[in-house]
Design a protein around this motif. Structure first.
Motif, mmCIF file in Angstrom:
data_model
loop_
_atom_site.group_PDB
_atom_site.id
_atom_site.type_symbol
_atom_site.label_atom_id
_atom_site.label_comp_id
_atom_site.label_asym_id
_atom_site.label_seq_id
_atom_site.Cartn_x
_atom_site.Cartn_y
_atom_site.Cartn_z
ATOM 1 N N GLN A 44 0.832 -1.206 0.000
ATOM 2 C CA GLN A 44 0.000 0.000 0.000
ATOM 3 C C GLN A 44 0.867 1.257 0.000
ATOM 4 O O GLN A 44 0.579 2.215 -0.708
ATOM 5 C CB GLN A 44 -0.929 0.018 1.216
ATOM 6 N N ARG A 45 1.928 1.244 0.793
ATOM 7 C CA ARG A 45 2.835 2.399 0.831
ATOM 8 C C ARG A 45 3.427 2.666 -0.556
ATOM 9 O O ARG A 45 3.636 3.820 -0.935
ATOM 10 C CB ARG A 45 3.961 2.161 1.836
ATOM 11 N N ASN A 46 3.705 1.603 -1.296
ATOM 12 C CA ASN A 46 4.284 1.758 -2.636
ATOM 13 C C ASN A 46 3.266 2.262 -3.656
ATOM 14 O O ASN A 46 3.649 2.843 -4.666
ATOM 15 C CB ASN A 46 4.891 0.443 -3.116
ATOM 16 N N HIS A 47 1.982 2.009 -3.435
ATOM 17 C CA HIS A 47 0.940 2.371 -4.395
ATOM 18 C C HIS A 47 0.236 3.685 -4.084
ATOM 19 O O HIS A 47 -0.357 4.280 -4.969
ATOM 20 C CB HIS A 47 -0.132 1.272 -4.470
ATOM 21 N N ASP A 60 3.046 7.543 5.009
ATOM 22 C CA ASP A 60 3.759 7.528 6.286
ATOM 23 C C ASP A 60 2.870 7.141 7.456
ATOM 24 O O ASP A 60 3.338 7.083 8.593
ATOM 25 C CB ASP A 60 4.371 8.915 6.537
ATOM 26 N N ASP A 61 1.592 6.885 7.191
ATOM 27 C CA ASP A 61 0.646 6.578 8.265
ATOM 28 C C ASP A 61 -0.048 5.235 8.060
ATOM 29 O O ASP A 61 -1.028 4.941 8.729
ATOM 30 C CB ASP A 61 -0.396 7.709 8.350
ATOM 31 N N ILE A 62 0.431 4.416 7.142
ATOM 32 C CA ILE A 62 -0.179 3.095 6.933
ATOM 33 C C ILE A 62 0.290 2.172 8.038
ATOM 34 O O ILE A 62 1.481 2.040 8.302
ATOM 35 C CB ILE A 62 0.143 2.551 5.530
ATOM 36 N N GLY A 79 -3.975 -0.413 6.793
ATOM 37 C CA GLY A 79 -4.339 0.779 6.044
ATOM 38 C C GLY A 79 -3.952 2.040 6.777
ATOM 39 O O GLY A 79 -3.271 1.987 7.810
ATOM 40 N N PRO A 80 -4.374 3.171 6.242
ATOM 41 C CA PRO A 80 -4.029 4.443 6.853
ATOM 42 C C PRO A 80 -4.517 4.525 8.299
ATOM 43 O O PRO A 80 -5.592 4.018 8.635
ATOM 44 C CB PRO A 80 -4.754 5.470 5.977
ATOM 45 N N GLY A 81 -3.717 5.168 9.133
ATOM 46 C CA GLY A 81 -4.064 5.350 10.535
ATOM 47 C C GLY A 81 -5.103 6.432 10.719
ATOM 48 O O GLY A 81 -5.605 7.034 9.757
ATOM 49 N N LYS A 82 -5.412 6.730 11.968
ATOM 50 C CA LYS A 82 -6.478 7.674 12.299
ATOM 51 C C LYS A 82 -6.256 9.066 11.724
ATOM 52 O O LYS A 82 -7.202 9.759 11.390
ATOM 53 C CB LYS A 82 -6.619 7.769 13.814
ATOM 54 N N ARG A 87 -8.899 10.537 4.417
ATOM 55 C CA ARG A 87 -8.563 10.882 3.031
ATOM 56 C C ARG A 87 -8.496 9.671 2.105
ATOM 57 O O ARG A 87 -8.485 9.813 0.891
ATOM 58 C CB ARG A 87 -7.189 11.570 2.979
ATOM 59 N N ALA A 88 -8.403 8.489 2.668
ATOM 60 C CA ALA A 88 -8.139 7.285 1.866
ATOM 61 C C ALA A 88 -9.180 7.053 0.785
ATOM 62 O O ALA A 88 -8.831 6.695 -0.343
ATOM 63 C CB ALA A 88 -8.028 6.070 2.768
#
Length: 128
Positions: A44-47, A60-62, A79-82, A87-88
């Motif tokens: 996910q960080r790469n995409h 930076d928040d996954i 997935g993205p944190g709080k 925004r996801a």
């Protein structure tokens, strides 16, 4: 002439062994789920698209959550944190102003076979 050996506490000893084995398998399962989660998080960080705005980026928040039980199943969330989760869905599904730039589904789709192999090997390891 009846001579023999009488064993006491065998049931308790067997129960203790079964508890230890079960806790070892549970730890192995949890470790496997976390490893699988880290594979997906990295993908996910790469995409994930990166904006030019200077703020905390989703990349930076996954996060990978701890293992939880929901309805008897072990579950992790990736997935993205709080701070960035709100925004996801804009990236994943797009808006009327910008096209979709999915990162969650492609990360899963590209790695599902790798994760399946990892979890199968963890299961085999737990059986031996």
């Amino acid at each position: 002439m009846g001579s023999g050996v009488e064993l006491q506490g065998v049931d308790q000893m067997l129960a203790a062994i079964q508890r230890k084995l079960a806790s070892g398998v549970a730890r192995l399962e949890n470790q496997g789920l976390r490893e699988a989660g880290e594979i997906l998080a990295e993908a996910q960080r790469n995409h994930v698209p990166i904006s030019s705005i200077d703020h905390l980026h989703m990349r930076d928040d996954i996060r990978v959550s701890r293992v939880r039980r929901i309805d008897g199943l072990k579950v992790i969330t990736i997935g993205p944190g709080k701070k960035t989760a709100w925004r996801a869905h804009f990236s994943e599904f797009g808006t009327k102003h910008s096209p979709a730039q999915p990162f969650i589904y492609p990360a899963f789709h590209e790695n599902k076979e790798r994760i399946t192999r990892l979890l199968a090997s963890v299961q085999r390891e737990g059986m031996t």
